[in-house]
Structures are given as structure tokens and as C-alpha cells.
Design a protein around this motif. Structure first.
Motif, PDB file in Angstrom:
ATOM      1  N   LEU A   1       0.817  -1.211   0.000  1.00 21.92           N
ATOM      2  CA  LEU A   1       0.000   0.000   0.000  1.00 21.92           C
ATOM      3  C   LEU A   1       0.853   1.266   0.000  1.00 21.92           C
ATOM      4  N   VAL A   2       2.053   1.176   0.541  1.00 17.11           N
ATOM      5  CA  VAL A   2       2.913   2.360   0.656  1.00 17.11           C
ATOM      6  C   VAL A   2       3.652   2.682  -0.635  1.00 17.11           C
ATOM      7  N   ALA A   3       3.549   1.801  -1.652  1.00 10.40           N
ATOM      8  CA  ALA A   3       4.383   1.950  -2.844  1.00 10.40           C
ATOM      9  C   ALA A   3       3.556   2.059  -4.123  1.00 10.40           C
ATOM     10  N   THR A   4       3.987   2.955  -5.011  1.00 13.86           N
ATOM     11  CA  THR A   4       3.387   3.118  -6.332  1.00 13.86           C
ATOM     12  C   THR A   4       4.467   2.908  -7.385  1.00 13.86           C
ATOM     13  N   SER A   5       4.145   2.103  -8.389  1.00 18.64           N
ATOM     14  CA  SER A   5       5.105   1.804  -9.453  1.00 18.64           C
ATOM     15  C   SER A   5       4.706   2.528 -10.738  1.00 18.64           C
ATOM     16  N   VAL A   6       5.701   3.111 -11.397  1.00 16.76           N
ATOM     17  CA  VAL A   6       5.520   3.718 -12.716  1.00 16.76           C
ATOM     18  C   VAL A   6       6.443   2.969 -13.666  1.00 16.76           C
ATOM     19  N   ALA A   7       5.865   2.284 -14.652  1.00 17.41           N
ATOM     20  CA  ALA A   7       6.642   1.374 -15.501  1.00 17.41           C
ATOM     21  C   ALA A   7       6.412   1.656 -16.978  1.00 17.41           C
ATOM     22  N   ALA A   8       7.431   1.341 -17.790  1.00 17.62           N
ATOM     23  CA  ALA A   8       7.358   1.539 -19.237  1.00 17.62           C
ATOM     24  C   ALA A   8       8.064   0.391 -19.939  1.00 17.62           C
ATOM     25  N   PRO A   9       7.688   0.119 -21.196  1.00  9.18           N
ATOM     26  CA  PRO A   9       8.286  -1.000 -21.926  1.00  9.18           C
ATOM     27  C   PRO A   9       9.650  -0.676 -22.522  1.00  9.18           C
ATOM     28  N   VAL A  10      10.493  -1.695 -22.576  1.00 11.84           N
ATOM     29  CA  VAL A  10      11.778  -1.640 -23.272  1.00 11.84           C
ATOM     30  C   VAL A  10      11.663  -2.538 -24.492  1.00 11.84           C
ATOM     31  N   ARG A  11      11.995  -2.012 -25.658  1.00 13.65           N
ATOM     32  CA  ARG A  11      11.811  -2.752 -26.909  1.00 13.65           C
ATOM     33  C   ARG A  11      13.144  -3.200 -27.499  1.00 13.65           C
ATOM     34  N   GLY A  12      13.088  -4.332 -28.209  1.00  7.75           N
ATOM     35  CA  GLY A  12      14.263  -4.893 -28.841  1.00  7.75           C
ATOM     36  C   GLY A  12      14.378  -4.514 -30.299  1.00  7.75           C
ATOM     37  N   PRO A  13      15.322  -5.116 -31.035  1.00  8.29           N
ATOM     38  CA  PRO A  13      15.572  -4.747 -32.428  1.00  8.29           C
ATOM     39  C   PRO A  13      14.379  -4.906 -33.353  1.00  8.29           C
ATOM     40  N   ARG A  14      13.464  -5.828 -33.032  1.00 10.11           N
ATOM     41  CA  ARG A  14      12.287  -6.031 -33.885  1.00 10.11           C
ATOM     42  C   ARG A  14      11.106  -5.173 -33.452  1.00 10.11           C
ATOM     43  N   GLY A  15      11.308  -4.366 -32.426  1.00 13.07           N
ATOM     44  CA  GLY A  15      10.236  -3.526 -31.944  1.00 13.07           C
ATOM     45  C   GLY A  15       9.359  -4.183 -30.897  1.00 13.07           C
TER      46      GLY A  15
ATOM     47  N   ALA B   1      14.082   6.877 -19.962  1.00 12.53           N
ATOM     48  CA  ALA B   1      15.067   5.829 -19.673  1.00 12.53           C
ATOM     49  C   ALA B   1      14.761   4.574 -20.484  1.00 12.53           C
ATOM     50  N   ALA B   2      13.485   4.194 -20.560  1.00 20.02           N
ATOM     51  CA  ALA B   2      13.104   3.009 -21.322  1.00 20.02           C
ATOM     52  C   ALA B   2      13.395   3.185 -22.806  1.00 20.02           C
ATOM     53  N   MET B   3      13.140   4.381 -23.310  1.00 25.45           N
ATOM     54  CA  MET B   3      13.427   4.654 -24.722  1.00 25.45           C
ATOM     55  C   MET B   3      14.928   4.640 -24.984  1.00 25.45           C
ATOM     56  N   GLY B   4      15.716   5.155 -24.039  1.00 29.00           N
ATOM     57  CA  GLY B   4      17.167   5.136 -24.200  1.00 29.00           C
ATOM     58  C   GLY B   4      17.711   3.723 -24.280  1.00 29.00           C
ATOM     59  N   ILE B   5      17.236   2.847 -23.406  1.00 33.82           N
ATOM     60  CA  ILE B   5      17.657   1.435 -23.461  1.00 33.82           C
ATOM     61  C   ILE B   5      17.221   0.814 -24.773  1.00 33.82           C
ATOM     62  N   SER B   6      15.986   1.102 -25.191  1.00 33.77           N
ATOM     63  CA  SER B   6      15.461   0.533 -26.432  1.00 33.77           C
ATOM     64  C   SER B   6      16.322   0.929 -27.625  1.00 33.77           C
ATOM     65  N   ARG B   7      16.702   2.199 -27.688  1.00 34.57           N
ATOM     66  CA  ARG B   7      17.540   2.654 -28.798  1.00 34.57           C
ATOM     67  C   ARG B   7      18.894   1.947 -28.768  1.00 34.57           C
ATOM     68  N   ARG B   8      19.456   1.793 -27.567  1.00 33.55           N
ATOM     69  CA  ARG B   8      20.750   1.135 -27.448  1.00 33.55           C
ATOM     70  C   ARG B   8      20.653  -0.335 -27.874  1.00 33.55           C
ATOM     71  N   LEU B   9      19.483  -0.946 -27.682  1.00 32.28           N
ATOM     72  CA  LEU B   9      19.268  -2.329 -28.102  1.00 32.28           C
ATOM     73  C   LEU B   9      18.974  -2.447 -29.587  1.00 32.28           C
ATOM     74  N   GLY B  10      18.825  -1.304 -30.267  1.00 33.32           N
ATOM     75  CA  GLY B  10      18.581  -1.334 -31.713  1.00 33.32           C
ATOM     76  C   GLY B  10      17.128  -1.309 -32.098  1.00 33.32           C
ATOM     77  N   ALA B  11      16.264  -0.870 -31.188  1.00 31.95           N
ATOM     78  CA  ALA B  11      14.842  -0.821 -31.492  1.00 31.95           C
ATOM     79  C   ALA B  11      14.578   0.233 -32.552  1.00 31.95           C
ATOM     80  N   PRO B  12      13.607  -0.007 -33.436  1.00 33.20           N
ATOM     81  CA  PRO B  12      13.266   1.011 -34.435  1.00 33.20           C
ATOM     82  C   PRO B  12      12.659   2.243 -33.760  1.00 33.20           C
ATOM     83  N   ASP B  13      12.786   3.389 -34.381  1.00 34.54           N
ATOM     84  CA  ASP B  13      12.256   4.631 -33.797  1.00 34.54           C
ATOM     85  C   ASP B  13      10.737   4.559 -33.736  1.00 34.54           C
TER      86      ASP B  13
END
Length: 246
Positions: free
Chosen positions: A193-207, A234-246
Motif C-alpha cells: 500500500l505504501v508503494a506506487t510503481s511507474v513502468a514503461a516497456p523496453v523494446r528490442g531490435p524487432r520492436g 530511460a526506457a526509450m534510451g535502453i530501447s535505442r541502445r538495443l537497436g529498437a526502431p524509432d
């Protein structure tokens, strides 16, 4: 049909858990339903190789050799190394719990967690697992995991952690649709109850979504949505580094 040697070895290793990290020989035998003599032989061989360690009180625990082998898993190793600079930057900005998780079966497995002394309490640990429906990273992985996975999870038992955990399949289905629409999951008090999570997807080379990144902040924080842009970045930065399409 008699069990193979490999199956028995895996049974012994599976006897250990986060709740029971140390076990006596008798406890291992009981938890695996293997004869004590068989357990003694397998445990001895595993200890000799380094997969198990024997403490001074006679109890056994998982050994560093097993951790060393597990750390070589390519899905976790390369992803974690790529993600670390972004996780560290996100932690420096938020000073809260920063987590990276991947899908394994019907659960989220946590590859990394950075946490400060003043961060809100969380149940997660590196290598730990939580069900998909209850966590921010889990909802991201579930939302983008495909219809077959979603229907299997929705049809199964949805564990309740708090009175805010989404345990009604239709409520969860609507939440997943919102995650797909917005590209972010915000789960307030679903596990603690004391914690709230904010999460986003990380994508790979195929999207496709290969991981989920989150920051976990105190539920008392009145401006939770202010964390959404930095988590997405941050999630978009990792995705780009992994080669995800824009």
C-alpha cells in the motif's frame, strides 16, 4: 516412471526459495520427497561442484558457482549491461527504487534493482519473481505479451496482495488496454500500500517488448505522474541502445 538423475538434481535445487534460503539435509529430503540417502548423495555432489555450500551449522544454501553460471544467461546479461547506465541515471534523478524485469512464463523476473536508503520498501529482489497482474513491470509485460499470455493469466488465479490489487479479470483487462494506449503502467498500492510503481516497456531490435523498467515511489507522493516522463525516457534510451526502431 523412475525419475532421471537430472530431474532429481533439479528437484534439490528447486527446494531452495527466498523464504527458505537455507535447508538441512532432512528438510531437503522432505521438500523433494527423495529418500534421505539419495538426497545425501546429490547434495554432496552439488556441494563438491560449488552449486551448494554447507554452513557451519550444517545447513545448505545455494553456492556462488550456481550464481556464476546463472549470470551468464544471455537474455539477462546483455540486457542488464545495456540498461545499467540508464538505470543509474534514473536512480540519480529519483533516488527511489529503480527496477528492470523480463517475462519468464507467467511471471516477471527482476534482473536488477537499484535502491537508496530513503527509498520506499518493496518486496522485489534481483532474481526474484512476482506475478504479472500485481506489478507495474508485470502489467507492462502482460499488456504487450500477446493474447495467449493475457488470456492464460486472466483465466488463472490472481493473487491479492492488498485491497487495491487487480484480481477481477475485467478490471485487469481494462487496465492492460490502458497500458497499451498510453505506453505506461501506474500501479498504486497493488503489492504494498505504501508503494506506487511507474513502468514503461523496453523494446528490442524487432520492436517487440523485451523488458520493462520501473521506478517505485511512495504512494503518499502527490505527484506520481511527474515520474512518467523520466521513466519513459530511460526506457526509450535502453530501447535505442538495443537497436529498437524509432
Amino acid at each position: 516412471m523412475a525419475q532421471s538423475v537430472t530431474a532429481r538434481v533439479l528437484q534439490v535445487l528447486a527446494a531452495f526459495s527466498a523464504e527458505r534460503p537455507e535447508l538441512t539435509l532432512t528438510e531437503i529430503s522432505r521438500r523433494t520427497a527423495l529418500p534421505l540417502t539419495t538426497t545425501h548423495r546429490i547434495v554432496g555432489e552439488l556441494a563438491e561442484w560449488g552449486a551448494l555450500e554447507r554452513a557451519t551449522d550444517g545447513r545448505y544454501r545455494v553456492g556462488l558457482r550456481l550464481w556464476e553460471v546463472g549470470a551468464l544467461a544471455p537474455r539477462g546479461l546483455g540486457l542488464r549491461e545495456t540498461a545499467m547506465p540508464f538505470l543509474e541515471d534514473l536512480y540519480e534523478v529519483t533516488r527511489q527504487n529503480v527496477q528492470l524485469a523480463v517475462l519468464d512464463g507467467d511471471e516477471a523476473v527482476f534482473l536488477e534493482r537499484l535502491s537508496g536508503r530513503g527509498a520506499v520498501r518493496v518486496l522485489t529482489r534481483v532474481g526474484g519473481r512476482l506475478p504479472l497482474h500485481a506489478t507495474g513491470v508485470g502489467q507492462v509485460l502482460l499488456a504487450f505479451g500477446g493474447a495467449e499470455l493475457q488470456e492464460r493469466v486472466l483465466a488463472g488465479a490472481l493473487k491479492r496482495y492488498t485491497d487495491r490489487t487487480l484480481c477481477d479479470p475485467e478490471d485487469l483487462r481494462r487496465a492492460l488496454a490502458e497500458v497499451r494506449r498510453t505506453g505506461v503502467a501506474v500501479t498504486a498500492g497493488h503489492v504494498e500500500l505504501v508503494a506506487t510503481s511507474v513502468a514503461a516497456p523496453v523494446r528490442g531490435p524487432r520492436g517487440d517488448v523485451v523488458a520493462a523498467l520501473s521506478v517505485v515511489v511512495p504512494s503518499a507522493n502527490s505527484d506520481t505522474m511527474a515520474f512518467v516522463p523520466v521513466v519513459r525516457a530511460a526506457a526509450m534510451g535502453i530501447s535505442r541502445r538495443l537497436g529498437a526502431p524509432d
